[in-house]
Design an enzyme around this catalytic site. Structure first.
Site, PDB file in Angstrom:
ATOM      1  N   ARG A 160      54.874 -22.771   6.923  1.00  0.00           N
ATOM      2  CA  ARG A 160      53.726 -21.327   7.110  1.00  0.00           C
ATOM      3  C   ARG A 160      54.703 -20.976   8.182  1.00  0.00           C
ATOM      4  NH1 ARG A 160      50.928 -23.561   3.610  1.00  0.00           N
ATOM      5  NH2 ARG A 160      49.040 -23.440   3.594  1.00  0.00           N
ATOM      6  N   SER A 235      44.361 -19.035   4.895  1.00  0.00           N
ATOM      7  CA  SER A 235      43.667 -19.440   6.274  1.00  0.00           C
ATOM      8  C   SER A 235      44.262 -18.912   6.694  1.00  0.00           C
ATOM      9  CB  SER A 235      45.245 -21.136   6.078  1.00  0.00           C
ATOM     10  OG  SER A 235      44.803 -21.486   4.962  1.00  0.00           O
ATOM     11  N   GLU A 331      47.841 -17.794  11.682  1.00  0.00           N
ATOM     12  CA  GLU A 331      48.606 -18.082  10.435  1.00  0.00           C
ATOM     13  C   GLU A 331      49.415 -16.133   9.597  1.00  0.00           C
ATOM     14  OE1 GLU A 331      50.310 -18.610   6.623  1.00  0.00           O
ATOM     15  OE2 GLU A 331      48.160 -19.298   6.653  1.00  0.00           O
TER      16      GLU A 331
HETATM   17  N1  EPU Z   1      37.485 -29.361   6.408  1.00  0.00           N
HETATM   18  C1  EPU Z   1      36.780 -29.444   7.618  1.00  0.00           C
HETATM   19  N2  EPU Z   1      36.197 -28.225   6.940  1.00  0.00           N
HETATM   20  C2  EPU Z   1      36.306 -27.050   6.482  1.00  0.00           C
HETATM   21  C3  EPU Z   1      37.281 -27.211   5.724  1.00  0.00           C
HETATM   22  C4  EPU Z   1      38.381 -28.244   6.074  1.00  0.00           C
HETATM   23  O1  EPU Z   1      35.445 -30.074   7.483  1.00  0.00           O
HETATM   24  O2  EPU Z   1      35.608 -26.246   6.759  1.00  0.00           O
HETATM   25  C5  EPU Z   1      38.312 -30.520   6.794  1.00  0.00           C
HETATM   26  C6  EPU Z   1      38.242 -31.985   5.513  1.00  0.00           C
HETATM   27  O3  EPU Z   1      38.349 -32.770   6.344  1.00  0.00           O
HETATM   28  C7  EPU Z   1      38.730 -31.965   4.669  1.00  0.00           C
HETATM   29  C8  EPU Z   1      40.249 -31.320   4.848  1.00  0.00           C
HETATM   30  O4  EPU Z   1      39.798 -30.227   5.908  1.00  0.00           O
HETATM   31  O5  EPU Z   1      39.682 -33.130   4.091  1.00  0.00           O
HETATM   32  C9  EPU Z   1      41.276 -30.472   4.669  1.00  0.00           C
HETATM   33  O6  EPU Z   1      41.326 -29.355   4.053  1.00  0.00           O
HETATM   34  P1  EPU Z   1      41.505 -28.120   2.863  1.00  0.00           P
HETATM   35  O7  EPU Z   1      42.182 -29.368   1.665  1.00  0.00           O
HETATM   36  O8  EPU Z   1      40.850 -27.244   2.598  1.00  0.00           O
HETATM   37  O9  EPU Z   1      42.488 -28.318   3.170  1.00  0.00           O
HETATM   38  P2  EPU Z   1      43.761 -27.418   4.622  1.00  0.00           P
HETATM   39  O10 EPU Z   1      44.305 -27.829   5.255  1.00  0.00           O
HETATM   40  O11 EPU Z   1      41.741 -26.184   5.361  1.00  0.00           O
HETATM   41  C10 EPU Z   1      45.689 -26.310   3.782  1.00  0.00           C
HETATM   42  C11 EPU Z   1      46.285 -25.366   3.745  1.00  0.00           C
HETATM   43  C12 EPU Z   1      45.353 -24.325   2.910  1.00  0.00           C
HETATM   44  C13 EPU Z   1      45.871 -24.956   1.284  1.00  0.00           C
HETATM   45  C14 EPU Z   1      45.183 -26.088   1.339  1.00  0.00           C
HETATM   46  C15 EPU Z   1      45.431 -27.261  -0.032  1.00  0.00           C
HETATM   47  C16 EPU Z   1      46.889 -24.672   5.682  1.00  0.00           C
HETATM   48  C17 EPU Z   1      46.552 -23.571   6.980  1.00  0.00           C
HETATM   49  N3  EPU Z   1      45.958 -23.992   4.792  1.00  0.00           N
HETATM   50  O12 EPU Z   1      44.080 -25.390   3.780  1.00  0.00           O
HETATM   51  O13 EPU Z   1      46.508 -22.827   2.261  1.00  0.00           O
HETATM   52  O14 EPU Z   1      45.175 -24.295   0.169  1.00  0.00           O
HETATM   53  O15 EPU Z   1      45.435 -27.087   2.345  1.00  0.00           O
HETATM   54  O16 EPU Z   1      46.452 -27.527   0.403  1.00  0.00           O
HETATM   55  O17 EPU Z   1      47.560 -25.346   5.448  1.00  0.00           O
HETATM   56  C18 EPU Z   1      46.325 -20.263   2.895  1.00  0.00           C
HETATM   57  O18 EPU Z   1      47.727 -20.475   3.243  1.00  0.00           O
HETATM   58  O19 EPU Z   1      46.348 -19.419   3.225  1.00  0.00           O
HETATM   59  C19 EPU Z   1      45.584 -21.555   2.248  1.00  0.00           C
HETATM   60  C20 EPU Z   1      44.405 -21.176   2.053  1.00  0.00           C
END
Ligand code: EPU
Length: 335
Positions: A160, A235, A331
């Site tokens: 990012r 995010s 972010e």
């Molecule tokens: N989780 C929770 N609660 C929540 C959300 C997430 O417990 O409400 C935990 C879960 O354990 C889950 C883990 O977080 O397994 C990862 O969640 P998710 O796969 O939704 O991904 P993320 O890390 O929350 C990142 C990116 C997203 C992208 C997804 C998929 C960042 C800041 N965000 O989210 O990017 O779509 O991975 O690759 O790196 C964006 O940048 O706007 C965005 C949406």
């Protein structure tokens, strides 16, 4: 090229926040942008408006970058090199690539925003980052009006992050981005858990780029709010990278804390998990709140002010620091 007075920016940012632009101009060609910069140097840029939280009226001239067009620079039977103007909508570009059979960005389906801003934060999702396919970025230097070409390396991409968030911030206007995509032997990235699971459920054994895109769209739709219905900027925070020492301490207290290894000494923890554990997930405070299905996303239900959302972000940061000794980094650009 008409400069308008007192325009609401509500329609120009995905958070749907109303602030006033004293002067506003929409630019549809590189020529007009170069002409404008001869007299206007103190400008505020807006493109897809998908990574900003507006907390105040804008006194500078707001320049809406709306330069469209896609050209094929060269191709052979295996790959295609494309240059895409900054004002093209990102998701429409992804869908067009899929319909043409061009692979490499299918995992980045349904990300809001425009092509011109994709390199700034190095958009990423489901195991792919846009830096993997960008070959160069063309930009105008605001003070001189000169065109500059940034190679992939010059962009200094990180998670990012890029030069456009650091040394080059506020100095350039990105006018086009070039990509190298595959035409055959696509390198599909389906390793992200949710993609594999969804493909299995659909009984797809040898997925096409369209299958991957369809699956990504359905995963995103199931978790992330559609900015056309509920204002948001994806995010709001980055996933924090913490020391292994701190992680081990936290793990003793919270044995189920999820994590991804970054290096021998560092661990990435999902901010969404931390925010959920701290009790903010799904909390609504009148016009704004934390999304019910993904705690990393702050939302504007209709008429929140940017300041309300920013204050909530600060409350979340304070609580996460108290509970976990982790500094959550925002972010989204706070304006
Ligand atoms: N989780 C929770 N609660 C929540 C959300 C997430 O417990 O409400 C935990 C879960 O354990 C889950 C883990 O977080 O397994 C990862 O969640 P998710 O796969 O939704 O991904 P993320 O890390 O929350 C990142 C990116 C997203 C992208 C997804 C998929 C960042 C800041 N965000 O989210 O990017 O779509 O991975 O690759 O790196 C964006 O940048 O706007 C965005 C949406």
């Amino acid at each position: 090229m008409k400069i308008q007075q007192n325009i609401s920016l509500k329609e120009f940012n995905t958070f749907g926040i109303h602030v006033n632009a004293k002067r506003f101009v929409s630019i549809e060609s590189l020529y007009h942008l170069q002409e404008l910069l001869k007299t206007e140097k103190d400008v505020f840029l807006i493109s897809g408006g998908s990574n900003m939280l507006l907390t105040r009226d804008i006194d500078k001239l707001v320049v809406h970058i709306n330069i469209k067009g896609i050209s094929i620079d060269r191709e052979n039977e295996n790959s295609v090199h494309l240059t895409v103007n900054a004002g093209e909508n990102w998701h429409e570009f992804v869908l067009w690539c899929i319909s043409e059979g061009y692979g490499g960005i299918e995992n980045l389906s349904l990300i809001p925003g425009n092509v011109g801003t994709c390199p700034i934060q190095n958009i990423g999702a489901y195991g792919v980052e846009v830096k993997d396919v960008i070959t160069k970025v063309e930009a105008i230097e605001i003070t001189t009006g000169k065109m500059h070409t940034f190679s992939n390396e010059d962009c200094e991409f990180g998670y990012r992050n890029s030069i456009f968030k650091n040394e080059a911030k506020g100095k350039f206007i990105i006018t086009s981005v070039s990509f190298n995509l595959t035409k055959q032997t696509h390198k599909l990235n389906t390793s992200y858990g949710a993609i594999e699971k969804e493909l299995n459920e659909r009984k797809i054994e040898t997925p096409t780029i369209k299958d991957v895109s369809d699956v990504v769209i359905s995963i995103r739709e199931s978790k992330l709010p559609d900015p056309k219905k509920i204002g948001n900027s994806g995010s709001f925070f980055k996933n924090p990278v913490i020391s292994k020492d701190l992680f081990e301490k936290l793990q003793k207290k919270h044995p189920n804390i999820p994590s991804y290894s970054v290096s021998n000494t560092e661990i990435k923890v999902p901010a969404g998990w931390l925010i959920e554990q701290s009790g903010f997930k799904g909390k609504r405070f009148g016009e704004y709140g934390v999304h019910e299905k993904q705690a990393l996303v702050l939302v504007n239900y209709s008429n929140a002010s940017g300041k309300d959302v920013y204050d909530l972000a600060k409350r979340i940061q304070k609580k996460i620091f108290e509970d976990y000794s982790i500094n959550l980094e925002i972010e989204v650009n706070i304006i």
